[in-house]
Design an enzyme around this catalytic site. Structure first.
Site, PDB file in Angstrom:
ATOM      1  N   THR A   1     -65.220 -79.726  20.890  1.00 16.58           N
ATOM      2  CA  THR A   1     -65.384 -79.630  22.351  1.00 16.58           C
ATOM      3  C   THR A   1     -64.052 -79.244  22.967  1.00 16.58           C
ATOM      4  O   THR A   1     -63.132 -78.802  22.260  1.00 16.58           O
ATOM      5  CB  THR A   1     -65.964 -80.944  22.927  1.00 16.58           C
ATOM      6  OG1 THR A   1     -66.269 -80.761  24.308  1.00 16.58           O
ATOM      7  CG2 THR A   1     -65.024 -82.127  22.777  1.00 16.58           C
ATOM      8  N   ASN A   2     -63.904 -79.396  24.262  1.00 12.56           N
ATOM      9  CA  ASN A   2     -62.659 -79.050  24.959  1.00 12.56           C
ATOM     10  C   ASN A   2     -62.478 -80.010  26.126  1.00 12.56           C
ATOM     11  O   ASN A   2     -63.401 -80.756  26.455  1.00 12.56           O
ATOM     12  CB  ASN A   2     -62.695 -77.579  25.412  1.00 12.56           C
ATOM     13  CG  ASN A   2     -63.837 -77.327  26.374  1.00 12.56           C
ATOM     14  OD1 ASN A   2     -63.881 -77.883  27.465  1.00 12.56           O
ATOM     15  ND2 ASN A   2     -64.802 -76.514  25.942  1.00 12.56           N
ATOM     16  N   PRO A   3     -61.285 -80.010  26.754  1.00 14.66           N
ATOM     17  CA  PRO A   3     -61.019 -81.060  27.762  1.00 14.66           C
ATOM     18  C   PRO A   3     -61.623 -80.811  29.144  1.00 14.66           C
ATOM     19  O   PRO A   3     -61.249 -81.510  30.094  1.00 14.66           O
ATOM     20  CB  PRO A   3     -59.489 -81.077  27.863  1.00 14.66           C
ATOM     21  CG  PRO A   3     -58.980 -80.005  26.985  1.00 14.66           C
ATOM     22  CD  PRO A   3     -60.104 -79.172  26.516  1.00 14.66           C
ATOM     23  N   SER A   4     -62.519 -79.858  29.298  1.00 15.38           N
ATOM     24  CA  SER A   4     -63.077 -79.612  30.633  1.00 15.38           C
ATOM     25  C   SER A   4     -63.740 -80.885  31.179  1.00 15.38           C
ATOM     26  O   SER A   4     -64.484 -81.555  30.465  1.00 15.38           O
ATOM     27  CB  SER A   4     -64.124 -78.495  30.561  1.00 15.38           C
ATOM     28  OG  SER A   4     -64.858 -78.450  31.755  1.00 15.38           O
TER      29      SER A   4
ATOM     30  N   ALA B   1     -66.801 -74.455  30.535  1.00 17.81           N
ATOM     31  CA  ALA B   1     -65.939 -74.085  29.412  1.00 17.81           C
ATOM     32  C   ALA B   1     -66.831 -74.139  28.168  1.00 17.81           C
ATOM     33  O   ALA B   1     -66.960 -75.181  27.521  1.00 17.81           O
ATOM     34  CB  ALA B   1     -64.782 -75.063  29.304  1.00 17.81           C
TER      35      ALA B   1
END
Ligand code: CTP
Length: 447
Positions: free
Chosen positions: A250-253, A317
């Site tokens: 995943t990503n920090p969005s 994102a």
């Protein structure tokens, strides 16, 4: 007969009023689509409309005599001067497309100086008006006042679309595309649920109109209801691509930018759907939320709704890669090294861009750390967007997890608009301002 892609109007009785605008040629396409959808169509034209398209063309397409003269020469049954009354009683819906400034003024004033306006006065069915004229005529307070008057009569006004006009000017004033009008007709006839109905009909506010003195309850006192009647689809947050039941890519969005856009659009009167990846945020009130986890799910949620949206804003994102196979049981640390095999996920916005329908506005975000403008412009082209909001997560106050953002808006027409550091809500409003009026001057820096 209707096909799968267009709404069914089987057995519906429609009057199409055509007035003297260059957009009258689109009436021919509209009649064909109405007929294909199964409707019974009668056409009423003003004298000026006949300068742009002939009654023969519209009569042939509608398979019925075209009505024009309120006092016809003959007095046989079909030419009776009471035709407007019978027509007004016969119809399920009266659509006036294109509606010129002149006709709007006549309708607002209650004049029965043509077959078309007399029919409108006699009609007991709902009336849908689709204005078409030059940009400044459309913006003129007299036209806006007439449109407001028609809304007060419970007419539905479909805002004119933005684009190139016959005069060569670019702005709002184009007649909406026949497909969009057909959908609005189907919505009206099917009696859409109150929330959507309130947005789509009697009190539709045109985007370029001055904010109404008493905006809807959805609007704060200082917020114009200038997105009423528009359906806005927003993507937000990260996606999560499972590796196994307890791990993921995943990503920090945090989703804050997309949620701020959804909230701002709703406050300005739009009918908003938010397709959101997992976040900790409370969804804004009055917004339809579709929750998804994986990029593939976001893709499906957006593609199944894209044709109903007037504006689509991709603020999510989206993970570009996902594990080829997610393990159904927890992966044990048996090996010294582990190689994950990844596959590309669908590009949600690019697919929307490839299937963009006329009049739709598409907006993306570009997160770039190098060659920012070139990369962002490439994305705008590749995804067939109208606007792209460029931000650099390395800049102070911009990017993931902040409550502020510093973006540069790049327009399809070459516009570059560097916004100052703003709250995400203010960035959202600045973006929506450009969708409402792309000719807007850049936002001044706060003092
Ligand atoms: N986007 C999308 N689906 C994807 C990837 C991106 O809809 N699979 C959208 C984003 O929501 C954003 C825009 O496309 O509005 C650009 O996203 P970005 O991550 O900056 O670019 P990518 O297209 O993923 O390209 P790259 O990662 O190579 O820079």
């Amino acid at each position: 007969m209707s096909d799968d892609s267009s709404p069914s109007l089987e057995g519906r009785r429609l009057i199409l009023g055509v007035t003297g605008s260059i957009a009258a040629y689109k009436s021919a396409l509209l009649i064909r689509q109405m007929k294909r959808a199964g409707a019974d169509v009668r056409v009423v034209m003003t004298d000026d409309a006949k300068r742009f398209i002939t009654p023969l063309t519209l009569g042939t397409l509608s398979e019925a005599d075209v009505l024009g003269d309120i006092f016809p020469e003959s007095s046989d049954a079909s030419g009776s001067w009471t035709q407007h009354v019978r027509l007004g009683l016969w119809a399920d819906l009266f659509v006036i497309a294109p509606a010129t400034a002149q006709t709007l003024a006549n309708l607002a004033g209650g004049f029965s100086n043509s077959m078309l306006t007399a029919t409108a006065l006699s009609a007991r069915c709902p009336i849908l008006v689709c204005p078409a004229m030059d940009r400044d005529m459309y913006r003129h307070p007299a036209t806006q006042r007439n449109l407001q008057q028609l809304r007060d009569y419970d007419y539905t006004v479909m805002p004119a679309a933005h684009g190139e006009l016959a005069s060569g000017l670019v702005g709002r004033g184009r007649m909406p595309e026949p497909e969009a009008i057909l959908r609005r007709i189907a919505d009206l006839l099917d009696g859409r649920p109150p929330a959507a109905d309130a947005l789509a009909s009697p009190s539709v506010t045109d985007e370029e109109a001055d904010p109404p003195a008493d905006p809807s309850p959805a609007s704060a006192s200082s917020t114009p209801a200038d997105l009423r009647g528009l359906r806005v689809l927003v993507t937000a947050g990260p996606t999560q691509e499972p590796i196994d039941p307890v791990r993921m890519l995943t990503n920090p969005s945090t989703g804050r930018m997309g949620y701020a856009i959804a909230e701002a659009a709703r406050a300005r009167g739009a009918d908003v759907t938010l397709v959101s990846g997992p976040t900790h945020l409370d969804p804004p009130g009055g917004v339809t939320v579709v929750r998804i986890q994986r990029a593939q799910e976001m893709h499906e949620a957006v593609q199944s709704r894209r044709d109903d949206a007037d504006v689509i804003i991709g603020a999510a994102a989206v993970a570009d890669y996902a594990p080829r196979r997610a393990s159904s049981s927890k992966t044990k640390k048996d090996e010294a090294e582990l190689t994950l095999s990844l596959r590309r996920t669908p590009d949600v916005l690019k697919t929307v861009g490839a299937n963009k329908r006329p009049g739709q506005v598409l907006v993306g975000f570009a997160l770039e750390t190098d060659d920012e403008r070139e990369n962002a412009r490439r994305k705008l082209e590749a995804k067939n967007l109208d606007w792209i909001a460029l931000n650099n997560p390395r800049e102070d106050g911009a990017g993931f997890g902040t409550s502020t953002n510093r973006v540069t808006l790049l327009g399809r027409d070459g516009t570059v608009d560097e916004l100052p550091l703003l709250s995400k809500r203010d960035v959202a409003d600045a973006l929506l301002d450009r969708i409402v009026d792309p000719d807007l001057a850049p936002v001044p820096s706060p003092s």
